[in-house]
Design a protein around this motif. Structure first.
Motif, PDB file in Angstrom:
ATOM      1  N   VAL A 154      35.880  24.857  30.006  1.00 36.41           N
ATOM      2  CA  VAL A 154      36.861  24.934  31.085  1.00 36.41           C
ATOM      3  C   VAL A 154      38.000  25.863  30.677  1.00 36.41           C
ATOM      4  O   VAL A 154      38.481  25.816  29.540  1.00 36.41           O
ATOM      5  N   VAL A 155      38.419  26.710  31.601  1.00 42.01           N
ATOM      6  CA  VAL A 155      39.565  27.602  31.397  1.00 42.01           C
ATOM      7  C   VAL A 155      40.638  27.263  32.424  1.00 42.01           C
ATOM      8  O   VAL A 155      40.384  27.306  33.638  1.00 42.01           O
ATOM      9  N   ILE A 156      41.820  26.910  31.948  1.00 48.80           N
ATOM     10  CA  ILE A 156      42.964  26.649  32.817  1.00 48.80           C
ATOM     11  C   ILE A 156      43.777  27.934  32.920  1.00 48.80           C
ATOM     12  O   ILE A 156      44.118  28.548  31.900  1.00 48.80           O
ATOM     13  N   VAL A 157      44.105  28.352  34.129  1.00 49.79           N
ATOM     14  CA  VAL A 157      44.853  29.591  34.358  1.00 49.79           C
ATOM     15  C   VAL A 157      46.260  29.240  34.843  1.00 49.79           C
ATOM     16  O   VAL A 157      46.414  28.463  35.789  1.00 49.79           O
ATOM     17  N   ILE A 158      47.263  29.816  34.188  1.00 52.24           N
ATOM     18  CA  ILE A 158      48.662  29.590  34.558  1.00 52.24           C
ATOM     19  C   ILE A 158      49.222  30.878  35.156  1.00 52.24           C
ATOM     20  O   ILE A 158      49.405  31.872  34.445  1.00 52.24           O
ATOM     21  N   PRO A 159      49.489  30.917  36.464  1.00 46.39           N
ATOM     22  CA  PRO A 159      49.985  32.145  37.108  1.00 46.39           C
ATOM     23  C   PRO A 159      51.417  32.477  36.705  1.00 46.39           C
ATOM     24  O   PRO A 159      52.126  31.670  36.094  1.00 46.39           O
ATOM     25  N   GLY A 160      51.841  33.669  37.096  1.00 46.99           N
ATOM     26  CA  GLY A 160      53.195  34.119  36.801  1.00 46.99           C
ATOM     27  C   GLY A 160      54.198  33.683  37.848  1.00 46.99           C
ATOM     28  O   GLY A 160      53.936  32.803  38.677  1.00 46.99           O
ATOM     29  N   LEU A 161      55.355  34.322  37.827  1.00 49.87           N
ATOM     30  CA  LEU A 161      56.460  33.982  38.722  1.00 49.87           C
ATOM     31  C   LEU A 161      56.050  34.137  40.183  1.00 49.87           C
ATOM     32  O   LEU A 161      55.609  35.211  40.605  1.00 49.87           O
ATOM     33  N   THR A 162      56.180  33.092  40.969  1.00 50.90           N
ATOM     34  CA  THR A 162      55.859  33.018  42.407  1.00 50.90           C
ATOM     35  C   THR A 162      54.402  33.358  42.711  1.00 50.90           C
ATOM     36  O   THR A 162      54.047  33.555  43.866  1.00 50.90           O
ATOM     37  N   SER A 163      53.545  33.443  41.688  1.00 47.73           N
ATOM     38  CA  SER A 163      52.120  33.693  41.917  1.00 47.73           C
ATOM     39  C   SER A 163      51.377  32.375  42.016  1.00 47.73           C
ATOM     40  O   SER A 163      51.829  31.345  41.504  1.00 47.73           O
ATOM     41  N   ASP A 164      50.217  32.418  42.664  1.00 45.09           N
ATOM     42  CA  ASP A 164      49.379  31.224  42.751  1.00 45.09           C
ATOM     43  C   ASP A 164      47.919  31.637  42.741  1.00 45.09           C
ATOM     44  O   ASP A 164      47.593  32.791  42.430  1.00 45.09           O
ATOM     45  N   SER A 165      47.041  30.730  43.082  1.00 41.67           N
ATOM     46  CA  SER A 165      45.602  31.005  43.012  1.00 41.67           C
ATOM     47  C   SER A 165      45.166  32.074  43.991  1.00 41.67           C
ATOM     48  O   SER A 165      44.064  32.617  43.866  1.00 41.67           O
ATOM     49  N   ASP A 166      46.000  32.396  44.969  1.00 43.55           N
ATOM     50  CA  ASP A 166      45.664  33.409  45.957  1.00 43.55           C
ATOM     51  C   ASP A 166      46.133  34.805  45.540  1.00 43.55           C
ATOM     52  O   ASP A 166      45.850  35.780  46.221  1.00 43.55           O
ATOM     53  N   VAL A 195      51.376  23.782  48.782  1.00 44.48           N
ATOM     54  CA  VAL A 195      51.819  22.384  48.702  1.00 44.48           C
ATOM     55  C   VAL A 195      53.342  22.343  48.750  1.00 44.48           C
ATOM     56  O   VAL A 195      54.027  23.309  48.414  1.00 44.48           O
ATOM     57  N   GLN A 196      53.868  21.214  49.160  1.00 46.76           N
ATOM     58  CA  GLN A 196      55.303  21.045  49.308  1.00 46.76           C
ATOM     59  C   GLN A 196      55.922  20.507  48.017  1.00 46.76           C
ATOM     60  O   GLN A 196      55.250  19.892  47.183  1.00 46.76           O
ATOM     61  N   LEU A 197      57.211  20.752  47.870  1.00 48.92           N
ATOM     62  CA  LEU A 197      57.954  20.123  46.786  1.00 48.92           C
ATOM     63  C   LEU A 197      58.220  18.676  47.159  1.00 48.92           C
ATOM     64  O   LEU A 197      58.797  18.393  48.211  1.00 48.92           O
ATOM     65  N   THR A 198      57.793  17.766  46.318  1.00 48.82           N
ATOM     66  CA  THR A 198      57.906  16.336  46.623  1.00 48.82           C
ATOM     67  C   THR A 198      58.799  15.598  45.637  1.00 48.82           C
ATOM     68  O   THR A 198      58.855  14.371  45.659  1.00 48.82           O
ATOM     69  N   SER A 199      59.462  16.322  44.755  1.00 50.73           N
ATOM     70  CA  SER A 199      60.398  15.709  43.812  1.00 50.73           C
ATOM     71  C   SER A 199      61.629  16.600  43.711  1.00 50.73           C
ATOM     72  O   SER A 199      61.647  17.716  44.220  1.00 50.73           O
ATOM     73  N   ASP A 200      62.660  16.105  43.058  1.00 49.01           N
ATOM     74  CA  ASP A 200      63.912  16.853  42.948  1.00 49.01           C
ATOM     75  C   ASP A 200      63.880  17.829  41.769  1.00 49.01           C
ATOM     76  O   ASP A 200      64.821  17.916  40.981  1.00 49.01           O
ATOM     77  N   PHE A 201      62.788  18.562  41.667  1.00 53.83           N
ATOM     78  CA  PHE A 201      62.670  19.545  40.602  1.00 53.83           C
ATOM     79  C   PHE A 201      61.641  20.586  40.998  1.00 53.83           C
ATOM     80  O   PHE A 201      60.655  20.263  41.678  1.00 53.83           O
ATOM     81  N   PHE A 202      61.873  21.850  40.596  1.00 58.34           N
ATOM     82  CA  PHE A 202      60.859  22.873  40.757  1.00 58.34           C
ATOM     83  C   PHE A 202      60.687  23.579  39.416  1.00 58.34           C
ATOM     84  O   PHE A 202      61.513  23.458  38.517  1.00 58.34           O
ATOM     85  N   TYR A 203      59.595  24.291  39.265  1.00 60.26           N
ATOM     86  CA  TYR A 203      59.255  24.877  37.971  1.00 60.26           C
ATOM     87  C   TYR A 203      60.237  25.970  37.565  1.00 60.26           C
ATOM     88  O   TYR A 203      60.918  26.569  38.391  1.00 60.26           O
ATOM     89  N   ASN A 204      60.316  26.240  36.264  1.00 61.72           N
ATOM     90  CA  ASN A 204      61.052  27.393  35.761  1.00 61.72           C
ATOM     91  C   ASN A 204      60.322  27.949  34.542  1.00 61.72           C
ATOM     92  O   ASN A 204      59.297  27.407  34.118  1.00 61.72           O
ATOM     93  N   GLY A 205      60.841  29.028  33.971  1.00 59.20           N
ATOM     94  CA  GLY A 205      60.148  29.737  32.913  1.00 59.20           C
ATOM     95  C   GLY A 205      59.937  28.947  31.639  1.00 59.20           C
ATOM     96  O   GLY A 205      59.073  29.294  30.833  1.00 59.20           O
ATOM     97  N   LYS A 293      63.031  29.712  50.660  1.00 58.27           N
ATOM     98  CA  LYS A 293      63.076  29.487  52.106  1.00 58.27           C
ATOM     99  C   LYS A 293      61.938  28.593  52.574  1.00 58.27           C
ATOM    100  O   LYS A 293      62.069  27.884  53.572  1.00 58.27           O
ATOM    101  N   LYS A 294      60.809  28.624  51.851  1.00 53.86           N
ATOM    102  CA  LYS A 294      59.713  27.712  52.199  1.00 53.86           C
ATOM    103  C   LYS A 294      60.107  26.258  51.945  1.00 53.86           C
ATOM    104  O   LYS A 294      59.566  25.349  52.566  1.00 53.86           O
ATOM    105  N   HIS A 295      61.038  26.080  51.019  1.00 59.67           N
ATOM    106  CA  HIS A 295      61.485  24.731  50.658  1.00 59.67           C
ATOM    107  C   HIS A 295      63.002  24.643  50.827  1.00 59.67           C
ATOM    108  O   HIS A 295      63.717  24.156  49.960  1.00 59.67           O
ATOM    109  N   GLN A 296      63.471  25.105  51.984  1.00 62.55           N
ATOM    110  CA  GLN A 296      64.915  25.251  52.193  1.00 62.55           C
ATOM    111  C   GLN A 296      65.652  23.915  52.111  1.00 62.55           C
ATOM    112  O   GLN A 296      66.753  23.840  51.575  1.00 62.55           O
TER     113      GLN A 296
END
Length: 486
Positions: A154-166, A195-205, A293-296
């Protein structure tokens, strides 16, 4: 009388007279040549150097500890890392390589299968899976279930800033590795991948807890197979920091970091250096603002929303958003605390790092030369050219060199004695040639986005969702990508 003769013989008048005799076409040629030289240097073209070298490319440079078993057991057998990288001739500029990836990267067409994973603190991340049967024509399972070979690594892929599987480069990586026989899963950052933010935290570097929990989850599902992680750009920074934090307690067998920034503070200074770099800064800042803005509602409640709306640079967004939510006093403190360079010495598993010296986003001044020489578990492969995650080669620019290099490294690593689970590596991974799989594959579209019809039926504690995106033609795709920069 002598005064009049001296005026008639004025050197300036003689010079003007001589210049007037030069045909206008010669002036046009000179102006065009000067503009060409300025543009050539401004965009850092290297087509002339490539021509003088016979289009052989430049040797990949390897930096490692002289006692490294990783080199002797694995990297010494990697042909791509001991070869040359020659970028596509008509993309002979780091800026063309980087922008071509975003605008015309021609992502493969396939369907992921989605698993919604709870992080335990109220947050969720989308895990998008891709296996070999998902990218083979007429091999999709009829009941839409995930039928993964229990012995497949199995290979887990971690995208970059504001990137995702698309994202284009993520699709190139996942498609290639799945086609080669891996089980690949993209761990989308919180609030990305639909997916939506469902907690009071978002990712950072510097946030590694989500990755740690995802790895633990996947390891619990597949305890006896090789498990690797590939981090790209900011995702590579998060991954390397995670590897150093966990040290001997790490649950994965090997990793690869591609175009890692290493020192976020140095990269912040670098990206505002000149007009070209400031374009990337503006584009990345615009991507962060779109994310906000997606999670304003989330950002309005927990950050300085007025500051985010006014932000033009990544640093300005981080000051008003990332630092407020992540409890950092200043952006500089956040960058220093989140940079992964100081964690390299603690890494206890094999790690390959790939970077281009002409990367227009991540400065070469931050590269970990000395850290690699000190830690025998880390090897740094640098190329003269490639841009930021570009690395397109071949005349048709269908191949991405770093994708093939990562696949070759992980394949050989998985079958080496450095990996405890090497006996689980399937023969199909060991025998196939390292070449681009997109040239002949019928599933590759020029500018079509993945439908991303996601479904998982047989994984435990999973929410099943269906997400469909309209496929754009090439013109619409380009216009959307272009407008996204502003």
């Amino acid at each position: 009388m002598e005064t009049m003769n001296s005026l008639a013989d004025s050197p300036y008048k003689l010079l003007l007279t001589a210049l007037s005799l030069i045909p206008i076409t010669h002036y046009v040629i000179i102006i065009v040549f000067v503009l060409f030289v300025k543009l050539y240097n401004f965009l850092e073209f290297h087509i002339i150097q490539d021509l003088l070298s016979g289009f052989r490319g430049q040797q990949v440079e390897l930096t490692f500890n002289s006692c490294s078993h990783l080199y002797s057991e694995v990297v010494s057998k990697c042909k791509l890392l001991h070869g040359r990288f020659m970028s596509t001739p008509w993309l002979s500029s780091p800026h063309l390589q980087t922008t071509f990836l975003r605008f015309f990267g021609r992502p493969p067409f396939f369907n992921y299968r989605r698993e919604i994973f709870s992080t335990g603190d109220g947050g969720i991340v989308a895990l998008d899976w891709l296996a070999q049967h998902d990218v083979m024509e007429n091999e999709y399972p009829g009941n839409n279930e995930v039928h993964q070979d229990a012995g497949t690594p199995v290979v887990i892929v971690i995208p970059g800033l504001t990137s995702d599987s698309d994202s284009v480069y993520i699709k190139h990586l996942t498609f290639y590795m799945a086609k080669r026989g891996w089980n690949v899963v993209v761990s989308n950052h919180r609030g990305l991948g639909g997916v939506q933010l469902t907690s009071d935290f978002f990712y950072n570097g510097g946030w590694t807890e989500d990755l740690r929990k995802v790895v633990k989850h996947i390891r619990s599902q597949s305890p006896d197979v090789p498990l690797f992680v590939v981090g790209t750009s900011l995702g590579a920074n998060m991954m390397v920091k995670y590897l150093g934090e966990d040290g001997d307690d790490i649950l994965i067998d090997g990793a690869a970091a591609v175009c890692c920034p290493w020192d976020l503070l140095l990269c912040d200074r670098f990206i505002g250096r000149n007009a070209v770099q400031r374009f990337y800064d503006k584009a990345l800042g615009a991507g962060l603002k779109r994310y906000a803005k997606k999670h304003q509602d989330f950002f309005t409640r927990l950050s300085d929303w007025d500051g985010i709306e006014k932000a033009r640079r990544v640093r300005e967004f981080d000051t008003s958003g990332t630092c407020k939510i992540g409890k950092f006093d200043t952006a500089d403190i956040y960058y220093r605390a989140s940079s992964c360079a100081s964690y390299v010495r603690r890494i206890k598993i094999p790690l390959l790092c790939i970077s281009a010296l002409d990367d227009p986003v991540c400065t070469k001044d931050a590269l970990i030369w000395d850290e690699c020489r000190a830690n025998e578990n880390v090897i740094l492969a640098t190329t003269q050219h490639g841009g930021h995650l570009g690395y397109f080669d071949g005349m048709d620019a269908k191949g991405v060199w770093w994708v093939r290099a990562v696949d070759e490294f992980l394949t050989i690593l998985g079958s080496s004695k450095l990996t405890k689970r090497q006996n689980k590596m399937p023969d199909s991974l060991l025998l196939r040639p390292q070449k681009s799989l997109t040239d002949k594959d019928p599933n590759v579209g020029f500018a079509k986005k993945t439908d991303n019809q996601i479904h998982v039926d047989n994984l435990p504690k999973v929410t099943k969702i269906f997400e469909t995106h309209t496929a754009f033609d090439s013109i619409t795709f380009f216009l959307k990508r272009f407008m996204d920069q502003f």
